[in-house]
Design a protein around this motif. Structure first.
Motif, mmCIF file in Angstrom:
data_model
loop_
_atom_site.group_PDB
_atom_site.id
_atom_site.type_symbol
_atom_site.label_atom_id
_atom_site.label_comp_id
_atom_site.label_asym_id
_atom_site.label_seq_id
_atom_site.Cartn_x
_atom_site.Cartn_y
_atom_site.Cartn_z
ATOM 1 N N UNK A 1 -5.755 2.770 -11.135
ATOM 2 C CA UNK A 1 -6.860 2.065 -10.491
ATOM 3 C C UNK A 1 -6.497 0.619 -10.144
ATOM 4 N N UNK A 2 -5.833 -0.065 -11.062
ATOM 5 C CA UNK A 2 -5.623 -1.501 -10.901
ATOM 6 C C UNK A 2 -4.361 -1.847 -10.119
ATOM 7 N N UNK A 3 -3.363 -0.986 -10.135
ATOM 8 C CA UNK A 3 -2.086 -1.312 -9.497
ATOM 9 C C UNK A 3 -1.784 -0.382 -8.318
ATOM 10 N N UNK A 4 -1.876 0.919 -8.555
ATOM 11 C CA UNK A 4 -1.525 1.870 -7.495
ATOM 12 C C UNK A 4 -2.491 1.783 -6.318
ATOM 13 N N UNK A 5 -3.777 1.694 -6.598
ATOM 14 C CA UNK A 5 -4.773 1.685 -5.518
ATOM 15 C C UNK A 5 -4.591 0.522 -4.557
ATOM 16 N N UNK A 6 -4.479 -0.716 -5.026
ATOM 17 C CA UNK A 6 -4.254 -1.805 -4.066
ATOM 18 C C UNK A 6 -2.914 -1.707 -3.341
ATOM 19 N N UNK A 7 -1.900 -1.155 -4.014
ATOM 20 C CA UNK A 7 -0.611 -0.986 -3.344
ATOM 21 C C UNK A 7 -0.713 0.029 -2.208
ATOM 22 N N UNK A 8 -1.415 1.134 -2.449
ATOM 23 C CA UNK A 8 -1.571 2.142 -1.405
ATOM 24 C C UNK A 8 -2.432 1.625 -0.252
ATOM 25 N N UNK A 9 -3.374 0.752 -0.534
ATOM 26 C CA UNK A 9 -4.143 0.118 0.547
ATOM 27 C C UNK A 9 -3.196 -0.670 1.451
ATOM 28 N N UNK A 10 -2.297 -1.406 0.833
ATOM 29 C CA UNK A 10 -1.315 -2.186 1.593
ATOM 30 C C UNK A 10 -0.437 -1.270 2.433
ATOM 31 N N UNK A 11 0.100 -0.206 1.821
ATOM 32 C CA UNK A 11 1.008 0.675 2.550
ATOM 33 C C UNK A 11 0.295 1.405 3.688
ATOM 34 N N UNK A 12 -0.937 1.839 3.442
ATOM 35 C CA UNK A 12 -1.689 2.531 4.492
ATOM 36 C C UNK A 12 -1.967 1.598 5.663
ATOM 37 N N UNK A 13 -2.365 0.380 5.357
ATOM 38 C CA UNK A 13 -2.630 -0.583 6.438
ATOM 39 C C UNK A 13 -1.354 -0.923 7.187
ATOM 40 N N UNK A 14 -0.238 -0.995 6.498
ATOM 41 C CA UNK A 14 1.019 -1.370 7.153
ATOM 42 C C UNK A 14 1.491 -0.313 8.143
ATOM 43 N N UNK A 15 0.979 0.911 8.017
ATOM 44 C CA UNK A 15 1.365 1.971 8.943
ATOM 45 C C UNK A 15 0.506 1.977 10.209
ATOM 46 N N UNK A 16 -0.585 1.202 10.194
ATOM 47 C CA UNK A 16 -1.415 1.102 11.391
ATOM 48 C C UNK A 16 -0.678 0.247 12.416
ATOM 49 N N UNK A 17 -0.495 0.803 13.588
ATOM 50 C CA UNK A 17 0.354 0.167 14.605
ATOM 51 C C UNK A 17 -0.438 -0.889 15.369
ATOM 52 N N UNK A 18 -0.730 -1.999 14.697
ATOM 53 C CA UNK A 18 -1.559 -3.052 15.262
ATOM 54 C C UNK A 18 -0.813 -4.382 15.265
ATOM 55 N N UNK A 19 -1.126 -5.212 16.251
ATOM 56 C CA UNK A 19 -0.581 -6.566 16.274
ATOM 57 C C UNK A 19 -1.011 -7.317 15.011
ATOM 58 N N UNK A 20 -0.166 -8.217 14.554
ATOM 59 C CA UNK A 20 -0.536 -9.074 13.430
ATOM 60 C C UNK A 20 -0.117 -10.503 13.734
ATOM 61 N N UNK A 21 -0.979 -11.446 13.397
ATOM 62 C CA UNK A 21 -0.606 -12.838 13.446
ATOM 63 C C UNK A 21 0.408 -13.082 12.331
ATOM 64 N N UNK A 22 1.508 -13.730 12.625
ATOM 65 C CA UNK A 22 2.633 -13.783 11.687
ATOM 66 C C UNK A 22 2.294 -14.473 10.374
ATOM 67 N N UNK A 23 1.526 -15.541 10.409
ATOM 68 C CA UNK A 23 1.263 -16.312 9.187
ATOM 69 C C UNK A 23 -0.095 -16.019 8.553
#
Length: 213
Positions: A10-32
């Motif tokens: 709950x505390x470690x895996x869940x936020x990490x998977x949120x990051x990985x899932x979002x990183x696969x979305x092919x969207x522009x990102x502001x660099x900073x």
């Protein structure tokens, strides 16, 4: 031990998977400044603090390799928490960049959005990779049985780099790119393609007019 495993999920895996899932979305990102950076900071904070919470006290990791990763995360977490650190060598800057692999035909496929951390003490490192490696060390040190199914990109090669701007992006004026070439051993290394064409597609929903009151 079951409670510790549930806590870890709950505390470690869940936020990490949120990051990985979002990183696969092919969207522009502001660099900073972007939501991906915020998710990376949250995942780093969760992983860094877990051993202390599990022990009930602050302590170094047993494995020197794990402690090295913990120190990297410490710099990231403290930079977020305190803003400017008194030890300038620990001050971390985070940058989000869109990563692509290109082949011999100079075709490109999306690998994901990477968050790169950089400071004087450790140089530049991939924050998600650091978090993931530290998670494996946590499992070993605390005898946690936890297999994390990390999502991986699976996109075809295309003639040009194509990324998208949607209403979820908010703002993206300076978009950083990373390009990689796969070696004979399967490893991806940073490389510059002979040429590259970039297309940004505006896929944002049209604004809905507000009727007069």
């Amino acid at each position: 031990m079951l409670d510790l495993e549930l806590q870890f999920r709950h505390e470690v895996v869940t936020p990490f998977l949120r990051l990985k899932s979002r990183s696969l979305e092919h969207l522009c990102v502001q660099e900073r400044i972007s939501d991906v950076i915020v998710l990376a900071q949250e995942a780093a904070t969760a992983a860094y603090h877990f051993p202390e919470a599990a022990r009930g006290r602050a302590a170094k990791m047993v494995d020197p390799d794990a402690e090295f990763l913990r120190q990297k995360l410490s710099d990231v977490v403290d930079s977020r928490k305190h803003g400017r650190l008194s030890n300038a060598a620990r001050q971390v800057a985070l940058h989000a960049k869109l990563a692509y692999e290109f082949n011999d035909n100079v075709e490109f496929r999306y690998l994901g959005t990477k968050v790169l951390a950089e400071n004087q003490r450790f140089g530049q490192f991939d924050l998600a990779e650091t978090i993931e490696a530290f998670m494996h060390h946590i499992c070993r040190e605390f005898s946690i049985t936890c297999t994390v199914a990390v999502p991986r990109p699976d996109e075809p090669f295309r003639k040009k780099i194509t990324t998208y701007f949607t209403s979820a992006v908010v703002f993206a004026e300076n978009v950083g790119l990373l390009t990689y070439k796969r070696q004979s051993d399967g490893a991806l290394v940073l490389a510059d393609p002979p040429y590259v064409e970039v297309e940004v597609i505006d896929a944002s929903a049209p604004a809905v007019p507000i009727p007069p009151g």
